[in-house]
Design a protein around this motif. Sequence first.
Motif, short mmCIF file in Angstrom:
data_model
loop_
_atom_site.label_atom_id
_atom_site.label_comp_id
_atom_site.label_asym_id
_atom_site.label_seq_id
_atom_site.Cartn_x
_atom_site.Cartn_y
_atom_site.Cartn_z
N HIS A 84 -1.93 1.19 -4.59
CA HIS A 84 -0.65 0.61 -4.24
C HIS A 84 -0.38 -0.57 -5.17
O HIS A 84 -1.28 -1.12 -5.78
CB HIS A 84 -0.58 0.22 -2.77
N HIS B 128 -7.28 9.75 14.93
CA HIS B 128 -6.37 10.56 14.12
C HIS B 128 -6.60 12.04 14.39
O HIS B 128 -5.64 12.82 14.46
CB HIS B 128 -6.55 10.26 12.63
N PRO C 153 -7.74 2.14 1.91
CA PRO C 153 -8.60 3.23 2.37
C PRO C 153 -7.76 4.31 3.06
O PRO C 153 -6.73 4.03 3.65
CB PRO C 153 -9.53 2.55 3.38
N ARG C 154 -8.21 5.55 2.93
CA ARG C 154 -7.54 6.65 3.63
C ARG C 154 -8.06 6.71 5.06
O ARG C 154 -9.21 6.40 5.31
CB ARG C 154 -7.82 7.98 2.94
N ALA C 155 -7.21 7.15 5.95
CA ALA C 155 -7.64 7.32 7.33
C ALA C 155 -8.50 8.57 7.45
O ALA C 155 -8.17 9.62 6.91
CB ALA C 155 -6.42 7.45 8.24
N GLY D 61 -10.48 9.42 -1.81
CA GLY D 61 -10.45 8.83 -0.48
C GLY D 61 -9.68 7.52 -0.41
O GLY D 61 -9.60 6.92 0.63
N GLU D 62 -9.09 7.09 -1.51
CA GLU D 62 -8.33 5.84 -1.50
C GLU D 62 -6.97 6.06 -2.14
O GLU D 62 -6.81 6.93 -3.00
CB GLU D 62 -9.09 4.73 -2.23
N MET D 63 -6.00 5.27 -1.72
CA MET D 63 -4.65 5.39 -2.23
C MET D 63 -4.27 4.11 -2.97
O MET D 63 -4.37 3.02 -2.41
CB MET D 63 -3.68 5.62 -1.07
#
Length: 133
Positions: free
Chosen positions: A11, A54, A27-29, A7-9
Motif C-alpha cells: 500500500h 473469516h 498482512p493478509r487475513a 501473503g502481504e498486500m
Amino acid sequence: ASQAPAGEMPHLLVDEPGAPRRLPPLPRAAPAHLAYVLYTSGSTGRPKGVQVSHASLANFLASMRRQPGLTSADVLLSVTTIAFDIAALEIFLPLLAGAQVVLVDRGTAVDGELLRGELERAGATVLQATPST
C-alpha cells in the motif's frame, strides 16, 4: 514496481500530491483470523463476546449463496443496522454473488410506507428482515 511478499498486500501513502512513498505491506487475513466480534447474552442472560473468524463468515456466506440462494440478477435491500451481525450477510453476500446491494437508512427501514417505496424504487428481489418489519 516491486512485488509484495506472498501473503502481504502493498500500500502507498501520499504525503504530497503526486509523491507516494511505499509503506510496509499490510498482512493478509487468514481463515482463522478474526472477522468480527458480536456481543450477545444468548440463552444465559449474561453478556459475552462471540468471536467470528473469516473462515466462519466465508462458510456462512457460501452456504447462504447456495440456499436460499442469490444470483447476479438479484437486488438485496439492506435494512439492518451495521451494528447487528446479520449486516455482514446483507452487505457481503450480494457482493460475492455479483448482485446489487442497496443500503437503506434507519428512518426508511422503520417506516412501512417509506420501505415499500424503496423496495419498489430499487427493484429489490431480496429483503432479509424481522417479521415486524
